[in-house]
Motif scaffolding. Structure first.
Motif, PDB file in Angstrom:
ATOM      1  N   TYR A   1     -22.324   4.795  16.511  1.00  0.00           N
ATOM      2  CA  TYR A   1     -21.858   3.595  15.826  1.00  0.00           C
ATOM      3  C   TYR A   1     -20.487   3.170  16.358  1.00  0.00           C
ATOM      4  O   TYR A   1     -20.248   1.979  16.597  1.00  0.00           O
ATOM      5  N   GLY A   2     -19.610   4.139  16.537  1.00  0.00           N
ATOM      6  CA  GLY A   2     -18.274   3.831  17.041  1.00  0.00           C
ATOM      7  C   GLY A   2     -18.316   3.227  18.429  1.00  0.00           C
ATOM      8  O   GLY A   2     -17.603   2.256  18.724  1.00  0.00           O
ATOM      9  N   TYR A   3     -19.161   3.797  19.269  1.00  0.00           N
ATOM     10  CA  TYR A   3     -19.324   3.269  20.631  1.00  0.00           C
ATOM     11  C   TYR A   3     -19.801   1.820  20.587  1.00  0.00           C
ATOM     12  O   TYR A   3     -19.265   0.948  21.294  1.00  0.00           O
ATOM     13  N   GLN A   4     -20.783   1.559  19.745  1.00  0.00           N
ATOM     14  CA  GLN A   4     -21.328   0.192  19.644  1.00  0.00           C
ATOM     15  C   GLN A   4     -20.276  -0.789  19.141  1.00  0.00           C
ATOM     16  O   GLN A   4     -20.146  -1.904  19.663  1.00  0.00           O
ATOM     17  N   ILE A   5     -19.518  -0.394  18.135  1.00  0.00           N
ATOM     18  CA  ILE A   5     -18.500  -1.273  17.551  1.00  0.00           C
ATOM     19  C   ILE A   5     -17.420  -1.601  18.580  1.00  0.00           C
ATOM     20  O   ILE A   5     -17.021  -2.762  18.753  1.00  0.00           O
ATOM     21  N   ILE A   6     -16.930  -0.581  19.285  1.00  0.00           N
ATOM     22  CA  ILE A   6     -15.860  -0.795  20.261  1.00  0.00           C
ATOM     23  C   ILE A   6     -16.362  -1.616  21.443  1.00  0.00           C
ATOM     24  O   ILE A   6     -15.669  -2.520  21.926  1.00  0.00           O
ATOM     25  N   GLN A   7     -17.557  -1.339  21.918  1.00  0.00           N
ATOM     26  CA  GLN A   7     -18.125  -2.096  23.029  1.00  0.00           C
ATOM     27  C   GLN A   7     -18.294  -3.568  22.670  1.00  0.00           C
ATOM     28  O   GLN A   7     -18.101  -4.450  23.518  1.00  0.00           O
ATOM     29  N   ALA A   8     -18.619  -3.836  21.410  1.00  0.00           N
ATOM     30  CA  ALA A   8     -18.830  -5.226  20.978  1.00  0.00           C
ATOM     31  C   ALA A   8     -17.519  -5.948  20.696  1.00  0.00           C
ATOM     32  O   ALA A   8     -17.506  -7.183  20.600  1.00  0.00           O
ATOM     33  N   SER A   9     -16.438  -5.202  20.582  1.00  0.00           N
ATOM     34  CA  SER A   9     -15.179  -5.802  20.140  1.00  0.00           C
ATOM     35  C   SER A   9     -14.088  -5.833  21.201  1.00  0.00           C
ATOM     36  O   SER A   9     -13.230  -6.719  21.196  1.00  0.00           O
ATOM     37  N   MET A  10     -14.095  -4.855  22.103  1.00  0.00           N
ATOM     38  CA  MET A  10     -12.963  -4.646  22.999  1.00  0.00           C
ATOM     39  C   MET A  10     -13.438  -4.397  24.422  1.00  0.00           C
ATOM     40  O   MET A  10     -14.512  -3.859  24.632  1.00  0.00           O
ATOM     41  N   ASP A  11     -12.611  -4.762  25.367  1.00  0.00           N
ATOM     42  CA  ASP A  11     -12.856  -4.428  26.767  1.00  0.00           C
ATOM     43  C   ASP A  11     -12.103  -3.137  27.063  1.00  0.00           C
ATOM     44  O   ASP A  11     -11.070  -3.129  27.725  1.00  0.00           O
TER      45      ASP A  11
END
Length: 302
Positions: free
Chosen positions: A154-164
C-alpha cells in the motif's frame, strides 16, 4: 583514550543547568511538531489517497536541519515510544534514526537526508489499514495480521502515485524484507534489498522493540541491542547493525549496571570485540565481564 577506543566523555560542571534545560526544549518541540505533522499526513492520505510531498518536506526539514548541528537530539530520538499515537511517533523515530545510521556509515549528507525522509514515510501504507486493527489492544488474529502485512505494498502504491521518488517508494515496499529471505512481501534477500531499506529495517526493528503498547511491554535498551545483534546473524544487515551498536554502546559508559550475581557497578569501558561484556567498576574493584563469563549484565539504569 583513543587506544582504549573511548570516543568521547561527558564533562560535568561546564554548563549551567538553566542553559542545558533551555537547549533541550527546542529539540523536544521540533520532535513533537513532527509527530503532529505525521498524524496530519496520515489523515490527509486517508481522505485523498495521495501524499502532498511539499508538506512532507516542510514537516521534516526542521528536523533535518537540526540533525546537522545538534548532537543532543540523539538522546531525544532514541528514547522509548509511548503507546499514545504510536504509529506517528514510530514514523518520526524511524526516519530520525535512519538518518543517523546513514550518517554514521559515512554516506553523503544528501543521501542521509533522502534515507531519513524514506524512513519518515516507511509506514504510510498503514493509513489503509483499519484503525481498529492498528490500535487493537491485544494480539492480532491471522486475518488481521494478513491485513497489516499489506501495508508495504500500500505504501509503495501511495508514494508512486503521489511523488517522483523511487527511493521512498522502494523503502516503503522493502522495509520488512530480511537478509535471509524470511521477510515480506516478496521474500527477497541480501543485496537484492537496497541499502536504504536495510538501514530503515534496523531503525524500524529497534523502534518497535522499545515501544510500550497494550500487548507489549517496553524492553530495556541493553536487551533490545542484544536482540538486534542476534538478528544481525540472520535477518538484519550485519554491517548496518554493527554501525548502530558502535555508536549506541558508548551511551552505557557511566551508567549503573545490575549484574546477575546481584551486585551493582558502573560501566567503565565497552569492548568493541564483545559489546555486551564491558569493564565494570564494583565497590572500588574492576570486573571485566569479557573475562568473567559466569557473570552478565541484566539491566542498565542511569
Amino acid at each position: 583514550m583513543l587506544l582504549h577506543r573511548v570516543d568521547y566523555v561527558d564533562i560535568a560542571g561546564t554548563r549551567p543547568k538553566a542553559e542545558s534545560a533551555d537547549t533541550s526544549a527546542p529539540l523536544t518541540e521540533f520532535y513533537s511538531n513532527a509527530v503532529r505533522q505525521v498524524s496530519k499526513l496520515f489523515e490527509d492520505v486517508r481522505v485523498t489517497g495521495t501524499i502532498d510531498e511539499s508538506e512532507v518536506d516542510n514537516s521534516i526539514a526542521p528536523l533535518l536541519d537540526l540533525f546537522q548541528t545538534e548532537r543532543d537530539l540523539v538522546s531525544v530520538l532514541l528514547s522509548s515510544v509511548s503507546r499514545d499515537e504510536y504509529t506517528y511517533q514510530h514514523c518520526v523515530q524511524v526516519g530520525s534514526i535512519s538518518y543517523f545510521i546513514a550518517q554514521w556509515m559515512g554516506l553523503p549528507e544528501e543521501d542521509c537526508s533522502r534515507i531519513g525522509k524514506a524512513g519518515y514515510l516507511h509506514d504510510i501504507g498503514k493509513c489503509r489499514i483499519p484503525s481498529s486493527v492498528l490500535n487493537k489492544p491485544g494480539r492480532l488474529s491471522d486475518e488481521e495480521y494478513a491485513q497489516v502485512r499489506k501495508h508495504p505494498e500500500y505504501g509503495y502504491q501511495i508514494i508512486q502515485a503521489s511523488m517522483d521518488n523511487d527511493l521512498c517508494a522502494k523503502v516503503a515496499l522493502e522495509h520488512h524484507e530480511r537478509m535471509d529471505g524470511s521477510g515480506y512481501p516478496y521474500g527477497i534477500k541480501g543485496t537484492e534489498i537496497q541499502l536504504a531499506s536495510r538501514i530503515v529495517a534496523v531503525a524500524d526493528v529497534y523502534s518497535a522493540m522499545i515501544c510500550d503498547r497494550a500487548y507489549q511491554k517496553r524492553r530495556h535498551l541493553l536487551d533490545v541491542l542484544r536482540e538486534l545483534y542476534r538478528l544481525s546473524f540472520s535477518e538484519l544487515d550485519p554491517a548496518v547493525v554493527q554501525v548502530f551498536l558502535r555508536f549506541m554502546m558508548p551511551n552505557f559508559v557511566g551508567k549503573k549496571a545490575h549484574l546477575s550475581n546481584g551486585e551493582e557497578g558502573i560501566v567503565v569501558l565497552i569492548h568493541e570485540s564483545d559489546w555486551f561484556r564491558p569493564l565494570v567498576q564494583v565497590n572500588g574493584t574492576y570486573i571485566d565481564l569479557k573475562v568473567r563469563r559466569d557473570l552478565e549484565i541484566q539491566d542498565v539504569s542511569a
